[in-house]
Scaffold this motif. Structure first.
Motif, PDB file in Angstrom:
ATOM      1  N   GLU A  13       0.831  -1.203   0.000  1.00 49.16           N
ATOM      2  CA  GLU A  13       0.000   0.000   0.000  1.00 49.16           C
ATOM      3  C   GLU A  13       0.869   1.258   0.000  1.00 49.16           C
ATOM      4  O   GLU A  13       0.469   2.289  -0.543  1.00 49.16           O
ATOM      5  CB  GLU A  13      -0.934   0.001   1.216  1.00 49.16           C
ATOM      6  N   VAL A  14       2.051   1.174   0.598  1.00 50.97           N
ATOM      7  CA  VAL A  14       2.981   2.307   0.552  1.00 50.97           C
ATOM      8  C   VAL A  14       3.405   2.577  -0.885  1.00 50.97           C
ATOM      9  O   VAL A  14       3.477   3.735  -1.325  1.00 50.97           O
ATOM     10  CB  VAL A  14       4.212   2.043   1.446  1.00 50.97           C
ATOM     11  N   LEU A  15       3.672   1.512  -1.645  1.00 50.55           N
ATOM     12  CA  LEU A  15       4.009   1.679  -3.064  1.00 50.55           C
ATOM     13  C   LEU A  15       2.854   2.318  -3.830  1.00 50.55           C
ATOM     14  O   LEU A  15       3.071   3.157  -4.706  1.00 50.55           O
ATOM     15  CB  LEU A  15       4.371   0.325  -3.679  1.00 50.55           C
ATOM     16  N   LEU A  16       1.633   1.920  -3.478  1.00 50.87           N
ATOM     17  CA  LEU A  16       0.463   2.522  -4.123  1.00 50.87           C
ATOM     18  C   LEU A  16       0.379   4.006  -3.809  1.00 50.87           C
ATOM     19  O   LEU A  16       0.081   4.828  -4.694  1.00 50.87           O
ATOM     20  CB  LEU A  16      -0.808   1.805  -3.656  1.00 50.87           C
ATOM     21  N   LEU A  17       0.644   4.374  -2.570  1.00 49.76           N
ATOM     22  CA  LEU A  17       0.606   5.785  -2.176  1.00 49.76           C
ATOM     23  C   LEU A  17       1.730   6.578  -2.848  1.00 49.76           C
ATOM     24  O   LEU A  17       1.541   7.746  -3.206  1.00 49.76           O
ATOM     25  CB  LEU A  17       0.710   5.908  -0.656  1.00 49.76           C
ATOM     26  N   ILE A  18       2.886   5.948  -3.020  1.00 47.82           N
ATOM     27  CA  ILE A  18       3.988   6.619  -3.729  1.00 47.82           C
ATOM     28  C   ILE A  18       3.569   6.921  -5.163  1.00 47.82           C
ATOM     29  O   ILE A  18       3.747   8.044  -5.663  1.00 47.82           O
ATOM     30  CB  ILE A  18       5.261   5.747  -3.704  1.00 47.82           C
ATOM     31  N   SER A 114       8.879  16.156  -4.523  1.00 45.86           N
ATOM     32  CA  SER A 114       8.271  16.952  -3.457  1.00 45.86           C
ATOM     33  C   SER A 114       6.841  16.510  -3.164  1.00 45.86           C
ATOM     34  O   SER A 114       6.350  16.691  -2.045  1.00 45.86           O
ATOM     35  CB  SER A 114       8.274  18.442  -3.833  1.00 45.86           C
ATOM     36  N   TYR A 115       6.181  15.932  -4.158  1.00 44.66           N
ATOM     37  CA  TYR A 115       4.799  15.498  -3.945  1.00 44.66           C
ATOM     38  C   TYR A 115       4.713  14.263  -3.056  1.00 44.66           C
ATOM     39  O   TYR A 115       3.612  13.884  -2.642  1.00 44.66           O
ATOM     40  CB  TYR A 115       4.108  15.250  -5.286  1.00 44.66           C
ATOM     41  N   LEU A 116       5.855  13.658  -2.750  1.00 42.55           N
ATOM     42  CA  LEU A 116       5.851  12.540  -1.809  1.00 42.55           C
ATOM     43  C   LEU A 116       5.522  13.000  -0.392  1.00 42.55           C
ATOM     44  O   LEU A 116       5.282  12.165   0.482  1.00 42.55           O
ATOM     45  CB  LEU A 116       7.205  11.824  -1.824  1.00 42.55           C
ATOM     46  N   ARG A 117       5.516  14.317  -0.158  1.00 48.64           N
ATOM     47  CA  ARG A 117       5.088  14.800   1.147  1.00 48.64           C
ATOM     48  C   ARG A 117       3.619  14.439   1.389  1.00 48.64           C
ATOM     49  O   ARG A 117       3.194  14.333   2.535  1.00 48.64           O
ATOM     50  CB  ARG A 117       5.308  16.308   1.262  1.00 48.64           C
ATOM     51  N   LEU A 118       2.850  14.255   0.312  1.00 50.03           N
ATOM     52  CA  LEU A 118       1.470  13.800   0.475  1.00 50.03           C
ATOM     53  C   LEU A 118       1.441  12.390   1.054  1.00 50.03           C
ATOM     54  O   LEU A 118       0.606  12.064   1.909  1.00 50.03           O
ATOM     55  CB  LEU A 118       0.744  13.827  -0.871  1.00 50.03           C
ATOM     56  N   GLY A 122       0.071  11.151   5.017  1.00 49.81           N
ATOM     57  CA  GLY A 122      -0.814  10.022   5.276  1.00 49.81           C
ATOM     58  C   GLY A 122      -0.193   8.986   6.192  1.00 49.81           C
ATOM     59  O   GLY A 122      -0.830   8.492   7.128  1.00 49.81           O
ATOM     60  N   LEU A 123       1.089   8.652   5.942  1.00 52.83           N
ATOM     61  CA  LEU A 123       1.749   7.651   6.762  1.00 52.83           C
ATOM     62  C   LEU A 123       1.992   8.154   8.180  1.00 52.83           C
ATOM     63  O   LEU A 123       1.864   7.397   9.148  1.00 52.83           O
ATOM     64  CB  LEU A 123       3.079   7.245   6.122  1.00 52.83           C
ATOM     65  N   ALA A 124       2.349   9.421   8.310  1.00 52.64           N
ATOM     66  CA  ALA A 124       2.619   9.969   9.642  1.00 52.64           C
ATOM     67  C   ALA A 124       1.363   9.961  10.499  1.00 52.64           C
ATOM     68  O   ALA A 124       1.409   9.655  11.701  1.00 52.64           O
ATOM     69  CB  ALA A 124       3.167  11.385   9.514  1.00 52.64           C
ATOM     70  N   SER A 125       0.229  10.294   9.898  1.00 57.95           N
ATOM     71  CA  SER A 125      -1.031  10.306  10.640  1.00 57.95           C
ATOM     72  C   SER A 125      -1.390   8.917  11.144  1.00 57.95           C
ATOM     73  O   SER A 125      -1.756   8.730  12.308  1.00 57.95           O
ATOM     74  CB  SER A 125      -2.143  10.856   9.741  1.00 57.95           C
ATOM     75  N   VAL A 126      -1.274   7.909  10.261  1.00 57.60           N
ATOM     76  CA  VAL A 126      -1.579   6.534  10.651  1.00 57.60           C
ATOM     77  C   VAL A 126      -0.582   6.043  11.695  1.00 57.60           C
ATOM     78  O   VAL A 126      -0.955   5.387  12.678  1.00 57.60           O
ATOM     79  CB  VAL A 126      -1.568   5.612   9.413  1.00 57.60           C
ATOM     80  N   PHE A 174      -5.094  14.889  15.526  1.00 54.70           N
ATOM     81  CA  PHE A 174      -6.239  15.550  14.899  1.00 54.70           C
ATOM     82  C   PHE A 174      -5.888  16.978  14.487  1.00 54.70           C
ATOM     83  O   PHE A 174      -6.219  17.425  13.380  1.00 54.70           O
ATOM     84  CB  PHE A 174      -7.417  15.550  15.874  1.00 54.70           C
ATOM     85  N   LEU A 175      -5.185  17.696  15.362  1.00 52.73           N
ATOM     86  CA  LEU A 175      -4.779  19.064  15.035  1.00 52.73           C
ATOM     87  C   LEU A 175      -3.815  19.093  13.851  1.00 52.73           C
ATOM     88  O   LEU A 175      -3.923  19.943  12.964  1.00 52.73           O
ATOM     89  CB  LEU A 175      -4.131  19.727  16.260  1.00 52.73           C
ATOM     90  N   LEU A 176      -2.869  18.153  13.856  1.00 55.60           N
ATOM     91  CA  LEU A 176      -1.939  18.071  12.727  1.00 55.60           C
ATOM     92  C   LEU A 176      -2.685  17.712  11.440  1.00 55.60           C
ATOM     93  O   LEU A 176      -2.334  18.190  10.356  1.00 55.60           O
ATOM     94  CB  LEU A 176      -0.859  17.023  13.012  1.00 55.60           C
ATOM     95  N   GLY A 177      -3.724  16.883  11.561  1.00 55.21           N
ATOM     96  CA  GLY A 177      -4.520  16.517  10.398  1.00 55.21           C
ATOM     97  C   GLY A 177      -5.297  17.683   9.816  1.00 55.21           C
ATOM     98  O   GLY A 177      -5.639  17.688   8.638  1.00 55.21           O
ATOM     99  N   ILE A 178      -5.588  18.687  10.647  1.00 55.50           N
ATOM    100  CA  ILE A 178      -6.252  19.896  10.153  1.00 55.50           C
ATOM    101  C   ILE A 178      -5.253  20.820   9.476  1.00 55.50           C
ATOM    102  O   ILE A 178      -5.531  21.394   8.416  1.00 55.50           O
ATOM    103  CB  ILE A 178      -6.952  20.632  11.313  1.00 55.50           C
ATOM    104  N   LEU A 179      -4.054  20.936  10.056  1.00 52.37           N
ATOM    105  CA  LEU A 179      -3.063  21.900   9.576  1.00 52.37           C
ATOM    106  C   LEU A 179      -2.312  21.407   8.334  1.00 52.37           C
ATOM    107  O   LEU A 179      -2.129  22.159   7.373  1.00 52.37           O
ATOM    108  CB  LEU A 179      -2.074  22.207  10.709  1.00 52.37           C
ATOM    109  N   SER A 180      -1.891  20.149   8.336  1.00 57.19           N
ATOM    110  CA  SER A 180      -1.039  19.632   7.257  1.00 57.19           C
ATOM    111  C   SER A 180      -1.692  19.665   5.884  1.00 57.19           C
ATOM    112  O   SER A 180      -1.050  20.078   4.907  1.00 57.19           O
ATOM    113  CB  SER A 180      -0.587  18.206   7.601  1.00 57.19           C
ATOM    114  N   PRO A 181      -2.954  19.235   5.734  1.00 55.65           N
ATOM    115  CA  PRO A 181      -3.559  19.272   4.394  1.00 55.65           C
ATOM    116  C   PRO A 181      -3.705  20.673   3.820  1.00 55.65           C
ATOM    117  O   PRO A 181      -3.964  20.827   2.630  1.00 55.65           O
ATOM    118  CB  PRO A 181      -4.945  18.634   4.621  1.00 55.65           C
TER     119      PRO A 181
END
Length: 219
Positions: A13-18, A114-118, A122-126, A174-181
């Protein structure tokens, strides 16, 4: 619901997200490149349009295709990507900057990376949510219950302390999930996308200050 089940901590799934992150980067940057080509053509800069903006678009699209071919084991995609990459580099050399245009090639690759930050968001939140659960239920509660391994043996103070840790870490997540996106896509738009079409030609309306009358100074 089981419609689109995905465990983001699994390697597949990490490969899929990449791949998804790179795909979003290609689409976003291509919109900027198309706007850049149209901008240059509007100002009569055909050489800048066809030998500066267009090669960047071709380079990034087929770099992503070659990368996807490597991951999938499809060598035809790798060869096709390599051929078009070489063609785009030749076009850059024929452009306004000449051979110096090649100095920008690493930045074209880094734009997509740079788009790998997306993916990282996702991984950091999980990962943080998983760590909160593990810390509360498998560290704090057993430790404060004298090493108990059965949840039925957890003491009331241990359960309360564990729940405090659980809700505190999830609230931070939750707060990071609001700010990061908000922050990261904004940065991707201004740094990766805008640079593909924002030019020195200007445009718009010339700045006009509120006041023109000067008593002591003359501009």
């Amino acid at each position: 619901l089981g419609i689109f089940h995905m465990d983001r901590l699994e390697s597949n799934e990490v490969l899929l997200l990449i791949g998804t992150s790179i795909f979003i980067g290609v689409i976003n940057c291509r919109v900027g490149s198309i706007l850049g080509i149209l901008t240059e053509l509007n100002y009569g800069g055909k050489k800048h349009a066809y030998f500066e903006r267009l090669p960047v678009m071709l380079f990034q699209i087929f770099f992503a295709i070659a990368l996807l071919g490597l991951v999938m084991g499809q060598m035809i995609m790798v060869y096709l990507g390599a051929v078009v990459i070489v063609v785009s580099i030749v076009m850059m050399v024929m452009g306004p900057e000449g051979a110096m245009g090649l100095a920008h090639v690493p930045s074209y690759v880094s734009n997509l990376i740079s788009y790998l930050r997306l993916l990282a968001i996702g991984l950091a939140s999980v990962g943080l949510a998983f760590a909160a659960n593990q810390l509360a239920f498998y560290v704090v509660m057993p430790m404060l219950s004298g090493g108990a391994t059965n949840s039925a043996e957890f003491t009331i103070p241990a359960i309360i302390a564990g729940l405090v840790v659980l809700f505190a870490v999830h609230f931070i997540n939750f707060l990071l999930g609001i700010l990061s996106p908000f922050m990261h896509p904004l940065r991707l738009h201004y740094v990766e996308m805008f640079t593909k079409f924002y030019s020195n030609h200007g445009g718009g309306v010339e700045y006009s200050p509120f006041g023109h009358v000067r008593r002591f100074l003359k501009a």
